[in-house]
Design a protein around this motif. Sequence first.
Motif, mmCIF file in Angstrom:
data_model
loop_
_atom_site.group_PDB
_atom_site.id
_atom_site.type_symbol
_atom_site.label_atom_id
_atom_site.label_comp_id
_atom_site.label_asym_id
_atom_site.label_seq_id
_atom_site.Cartn_x
_atom_site.Cartn_y
_atom_site.Cartn_z
ATOM 1 N N UNK A 25 -17.776 0.014 14.983
ATOM 2 C CA UNK A 25 -18.601 -0.802 15.860
ATOM 3 C C UNK A 25 -19.560 -1.615 15.007
ATOM 4 N N UNK A 26 -20.087 -2.685 15.613
ATOM 5 C CA UNK A 26 -21.108 -3.455 14.920
ATOM 6 C C UNK A 26 -20.643 -4.787 14.363
ATOM 7 N N UNK A 27 -19.353 -4.966 14.187
ATOM 8 C CA UNK A 27 -18.799 -6.231 13.705
ATOM 9 C C UNK A 27 -17.462 -6.467 14.395
ATOM 10 N N UNK A 28 -16.958 -7.667 14.266
ATOM 11 C CA UNK A 28 -15.635 -7.949 14.804
ATOM 12 C C UNK A 28 -14.603 -7.162 14.011
ATOM 13 N N UNK A 29 -14.010 -6.169 14.679
ATOM 14 C CA UNK A 29 -13.144 -5.234 13.967
ATOM 15 C C UNK A 29 -11.981 -5.941 13.291
ATOM 16 N N UNK A 30 -11.451 -6.950 13.958
ATOM 17 C CA UNK A 30 -10.267 -7.623 13.412
ATOM 18 C C UNK A 30 -10.558 -8.357 12.112
ATOM 19 N N UNK A 31 -11.834 -8.532 11.775
ATOM 20 C CA UNK A 31 -12.195 -9.218 10.533
ATOM 21 C C UNK A 31 -12.389 -8.252 9.371
ATOM 22 N N UNK A 32 -12.275 -6.957 9.634
ATOM 23 C CA UNK A 32 -12.545 -5.934 8.627
ATOM 24 C C UNK A 32 -11.287 -5.462 7.917
ATOM 25 N N UNK A 33 -11.340 -5.436 6.589
ATOM 26 C CA UNK A 33 -10.361 -4.657 5.835
ATOM 27 C C UNK A 33 -10.797 -3.204 5.934
ATOM 28 N N UNK A 42 -15.662 18.857 -6.196
ATOM 29 C CA UNK A 42 -15.883 18.616 -7.631
ATOM 30 C C UNK A 42 -14.962 17.531 -8.191
ATOM 31 N N UNK A 43 -14.468 16.676 -7.285
ATOM 32 C CA UNK A 43 -13.623 15.578 -7.741
ATOM 33 C C UNK A 43 -14.232 14.239 -7.308
ATOM 34 N N UNK A 44 -13.683 13.169 -7.880
ATOM 35 C CA UNK A 44 -14.109 11.830 -7.499
ATOM 36 C C UNK A 44 -13.567 11.480 -6.114
ATOM 37 N N UNK A 45 -14.190 10.500 -5.478
ATOM 38 C CA UNK A 45 -13.680 9.971 -4.219
ATOM 39 C C UNK A 45 -12.580 8.965 -4.552
ATOM 40 N N UNK A 46 -11.386 9.236 -4.054
ATOM 41 C CA UNK A 46 -10.210 8.451 -4.448
ATOM 42 C C UNK A 46 -9.581 7.714 -3.275
ATOM 43 N N UNK A 47 -8.993 6.598 -3.587
ATOM 44 C CA UNK A 47 -8.303 5.764 -2.618
ATOM 45 C C UNK A 47 -7.077 6.477 -2.057
ATOM 46 N N UNK A 48 -6.872 6.319 -0.744
ATOM 47 C CA UNK A 48 -5.693 6.876 -0.087
ATOM 48 C C UNK A 48 -4.817 5.753 0.476
ATOM 49 N N UNK A 49 -5.435 4.887 1.293
ATOM 50 C CA UNK A 49 -4.661 3.830 1.944
ATOM 51 C C UNK A 49 -5.599 2.737 2.428
ATOM 52 N N UNK A 50 -5.047 1.533 2.583
ATOM 53 C CA UNK A 50 -5.819 0.406 3.099
ATOM 54 C C UNK A 50 -4.925 -0.455 3.972
ATOM 55 N N UNK A 51 -5.579 -1.197 4.888
ATOM 56 C CA UNK A 51 -4.851 -2.087 5.776
ATOM 57 C C UNK A 51 -5.625 -3.395 5.906
ATOM 58 N N UNK A 52 -4.915 -4.488 5.825
ATOM 59 C CA UNK A 52 -5.581 -5.789 5.841
ATOM 60 C C UNK A 52 -6.064 -6.158 7.238
ATOM 61 N N UNK A 53 -7.001 -7.096 7.263
ATOM 62 C CA UNK A 53 -7.537 -7.593 8.519
ATOM 63 C C UNK A 53 -6.626 -8.649 9.137
ATOM 64 N N UNK A 54 -5.848 -9.319 8.304
ATOM 65 C CA UNK A 54 -5.110 -10.489 8.762
ATOM 66 C C UNK A 54 -3.744 -10.144 9.337
#
Length: 127
Positions: A25-33, A42-54
């Motif tokens: 909430x708070x912004x136009x969701x469709x514009x968010x990656x 005890x580990x780093x925060x690591x990337x799992x997955x991403x999805x584009x806005x477009x």
Amino acid sequence: QVQLIESGGGLVQAGGSLRLSCAASGRTFSSLTMAWFRQAPRKERNFVAAISSSDGSTYYADSVKGRFTISRDNAKNTVYLQMNRVKPEDTAVYYCAAVERYIGSLDYTNRYAYPYWGQGTQVTVSS
């Protein structure tokens, strides 16, 4: 500002499935990656997955490719992470992240590229 609230975590047996949700909430969701990261103790925060806005293009860490699926429902302002064939090494706190930039213009695997974060949801996979 963008507010993100994750849900759907829990305890699951190895080989099972779980679906995480992240409501924005708070912004136009469709514009968010949108992305999912995870952090084991005890580990780093690591990337799992991403999805584009477009165009809804999706990107995955090698460790989850073929098992996890990220998707988004712009009508519900929600991003999902479907987790199949989970393994004990998938145990972590899973975080939803967002950025108001086109995915092609940023290093989407870098947690510092995302200014907005949820509080996290615990996923525990038992062997």
